[in-house]
Design a protein around this motif. Sequence first.
Motif, PDB file in Angstrom:
ATOM      1  N   GLU A  80       0.856  -1.187   0.000  1.00 34.15           N
ATOM      2  CA  GLU A  80       0.000   0.000   0.000  1.00 34.15           C
ATOM      3  C   GLU A  80       0.892   1.236   0.000  1.00 34.15           C
ATOM      4  O   GLU A  80       1.973   1.236   0.616  1.00 34.15           O
ATOM      5  CB  GLU A  80      -0.918   0.026   1.220  1.00 34.15           C
ATOM      6  CG  GLU A  80      -1.977  -1.052   1.250  1.00 34.15           C
ATOM      7  CD  GLU A  80      -3.023  -0.943   0.159  1.00 34.15           C
ATOM      8  OE1 GLU A  80      -3.074   0.116  -0.524  1.00 34.15           O
ATOM      9  OE2 GLU A  80      -3.782  -1.899  -0.028  1.00 34.15           O
ATOM     10  N   THR A 131       1.688 -11.341   3.103  1.00 36.12           N
ATOM     11  CA  THR A 131       0.811 -10.510   2.275  1.00 36.12           C
ATOM     12  C   THR A 131       0.240 -11.341   1.131  1.00 36.12           C
ATOM     13  O   THR A 131       0.968 -12.075   0.455  1.00 36.12           O
ATOM     14  CB  THR A 131       1.584  -9.311   1.696  1.00 36.12           C
ATOM     15  OG1 THR A 131       2.131  -8.535   2.765  1.00 36.12           O
ATOM     16  CG2 THR A 131       0.664  -8.432   0.851  1.00 36.12           C
ATOM     17  N   ASP A 159      -2.676 -18.920   5.014  1.00 38.18           N
ATOM     18  CA  ASP A 159      -2.952 -17.572   4.508  1.00 38.18           C
ATOM     19  C   ASP A 159      -3.884 -17.593   3.303  1.00 38.18           C
ATOM     20  O   ASP A 159      -4.599 -16.624   3.036  1.00 38.18           O
ATOM     21  CB  ASP A 159      -1.651 -16.878   4.069  1.00 38.18           C
ATOM     22  CG  ASP A 159      -0.707 -16.584   5.222  1.00 38.18           C
ATOM     23  OD1 ASP A 159      -1.197 -16.440   6.353  1.00 38.18           O
ATOM     24  OD2 ASP A 159       0.514 -16.496   4.980  1.00 38.18           O
ATOM     25  N   ASP A 188     -12.654  -5.449   1.606  1.00 36.74           N
ATOM     26  CA  ASP A 188     -11.992  -5.107   2.875  1.00 36.74           C
ATOM     27  C   ASP A 188     -11.220  -6.293   3.451  1.00 36.74           C
ATOM     28  O   ASP A 188     -10.878  -6.292   4.632  1.00 36.74           O
ATOM     29  CB  ASP A 188     -13.040  -4.632   3.891  1.00 36.74           C
ATOM     30  CG  ASP A 188     -13.779  -3.393   3.422  1.00 36.74           C
ATOM     31  OD1 ASP A 188     -13.117  -2.505   2.847  1.00 36.74           O
ATOM     32  OD2 ASP A 188     -15.012  -3.334   3.602  1.00 36.74           O
ATOM     33  N   GLU A 189     -10.955  -7.294   2.628  1.00 33.87           N
ATOM     34  CA  GLU A 189     -10.213  -8.468   3.096  1.00 33.87           C
ATOM     35  C   GLU A 189      -8.854  -8.015   3.629  1.00 33.87           C
ATOM     36  O   GLU A 189      -8.106  -7.304   2.953  1.00 33.87           O
ATOM     37  CB  GLU A 189     -10.019  -9.437   1.940  1.00 33.87           C
ATOM     38  CG  GLU A 189      -9.629 -10.836   2.347  1.00 33.87           C
ATOM     39  CD  GLU A 189     -10.809 -11.637   2.892  1.00 33.87           C
ATOM     40  OE1 GLU A 189     -10.664 -12.175   4.008  1.00 33.87           O
ATOM     41  OE2 GLU A 189     -11.833 -11.717   2.208  1.00 33.87           O
ATOM     42  N   PRO A 190      -8.511  -8.394   4.880  1.00 31.21           N
ATOM     43  CA  PRO A 190      -7.243  -7.933   5.452  1.00 31.21           C
ATOM     44  C   PRO A 190      -6.032  -8.565   4.777  1.00 31.21           C
ATOM     45  O   PRO A 190      -6.091  -9.674   4.244  1.00 31.21           O
ATOM     46  CB  PRO A 190      -7.349  -8.367   6.920  1.00 31.21           C
ATOM     47  CG  PRO A 190      -8.299  -9.518   6.910  1.00 31.21           C
ATOM     48  CD  PRO A 190      -9.290  -9.222   5.820  1.00 31.21           C
ATOM     49  N   ASN A 191      -4.930  -7.813   4.785  1.00 35.82           N
ATOM     50  CA  ASN A 191      -3.628  -8.313   4.336  1.00 35.82           C
ATOM     51  C   ASN A 191      -3.561  -8.612   2.849  1.00 35.82           C
ATOM     52  O   ASN A 191      -2.720  -9.379   2.407  1.00 35.82           O
ATOM     53  CB  ASN A 191      -3.221  -9.558   5.136  1.00 35.82           C
ATOM     54  CG  ASN A 191      -1.709  -9.676   5.242  1.00 35.82           C
ATOM     55  OD1 ASN A 191      -0.990  -8.678   5.243  1.00 35.82           O
ATOM     56  ND2 ASN A 191      -1.231 -10.908   5.315  1.00 35.82           N
TER      57      ASN A 191
END
Length: 572
Positions: A75, A87, A225, A234-237
């Motif tokens: 980001e 990530t 992961d 909005d899925e994290p990571n």
Amino acid sequence: MKDIKHGVVFFRLIFFLIILISSVSCVSSSAKKDKAQVVEQLIQSRIDKQGITGLTAAVVYGDQSIVTRGFGLRETVPEQLPVTEHTLFQIGSVTKIFTAIAIMQLEENGTIDLDADIRTYLPEFHPKSFGTVNKEITIRNLLTHHSGLPSAYFKDFTLEAPDPDAFMDTSNMLSEEYMVWDSGTVFAYNNSGFSLLGELIGRVSGSTYEEYITDHIFTPLGMHDSLVMLSSKDEPNVSGGFTRGEPEDLMWFIKDIPAGSILLSAVDMDTFLRELLNCSAGKSNRILQPETLLSMFSLQNMNTPLDGSFKIGLTFWIESQNGCDVFEHGGTIPPFYSEMEIIPEKGIGIFLASNDNAGDNDQLTSLTMDIADLLIGKKPSPSSPLINTEISQETDLSDLAGYYVNGGTGIVSIENIDGVLTGRIPEMDVKSPMKILSDNSIAFGDTGLVFKPTTDTDKAVFLCYMGNYFMGPVSAVSPEPVSSVWRQRTGRYEGAGFIDAVDLSFDEKMGVLTLLIESETDGNMRFALTELSDDLLKVQGYGRNMGNIIEYSLSESGEILKYGGCDFVKRN
């Protein structure tokens, strides 16, 4: 017969293991550290040179992990966040390897037969056919992109919201389309074919595709992961996407989940690579038996002249580097790109993914090959076969000048311009003097595009390559008489979706109807057409993007051209 087949595979496995054991030695910790440092420096230098925002990498050497980490940023706004080993990156079409493994698991347990017609399991699937085209398609055909289904199929390619079940209607959607040629005729890369395989998995396993991949691949390997698909924005990571640092919109949700939706981290990439290498060496069977994985590496298209030198196994593409067999696959879902390759006899696995259009498949393929060269020990490259440039002899011009069509380029003209043989692809902004190579191939200047002559089939005159990448057969454009009915229908037809518009016109110079495909996402391409009836046209040529049957109809909206599963309405 099945016992004999398994016996042959078993002895091939033993032979493979003998070679493997003799060539792969344990890598010492100091050697591992040295290799890791050199590989990381190479990756970082390429990132800096190309301006790639972020990259995630997993590299295995001698069956040991030497690089498992992120580079750069995931980001940039409102704050800079680094890519870590956890990530998540979209891997695009490398997803197809996971779908293929799921299919092979079902074959192992006797649920399906690779050589059975897909309609055995999806009886409602009935694509249309024109003329004598055979509608039988085996699971093996689908795994190798030799189904004969239209590869240019774009209906509902992207979605506004996640829908894990949209592809489960693929059999019905494709039943509205025409087969373009008999299965087994030619390699034509096909996303919808893998959605059909995903529908098969969901149908026969009793699980959803997402559940099956998670329960039978991710969970047994400890790939914690990994995601089969995005469930929200909005899925994290999850990494953002870029063009040299500038944020880009993402293809958040796609219909063809089994063809290109999986997200992986470097940690899970590493886990997956090590499992494939261990399985190929007979040291693990957590997701497949070793003989099954080796069968996926076996050449499937040896008797397909239109495929040229292109080699494919059961979904894995087969290459050679420094005398070693390489099994690989790439992925594209802009601005994300990925490349995976394994070299079992050397215990090497490489998986790279970029979040930037500056790190596209060309860049990742080059970087992957350079990493492999470092680990294997590069051998001298053969000298260039170039023997002439800017061919101007009259005999060469008379033999080569004309109009051609290929699925990766569209229509190509080769012309005598001021005594110089010149290749032109207007839609790709290519105009280049031709070069002739020692094998009688012709190169488009320094673009990397090469036409290699073929006499193995009457369906093509050349085979097209961009560097080492096979772009399919090249056919001569066939001038076709056009009825007054179709001449009256020429004009621009607009749509909404992956393709913005199509333009139907008659080219007087070539003597053929043409269709210009306009796509802001994928660029423009023009194809030559053959008139089949008052309502049907067919795209000339063979391979990816070729052969599609175009349908004309009238509706309340006006005149409609149906191409690639999508309706386009005439605007002039």
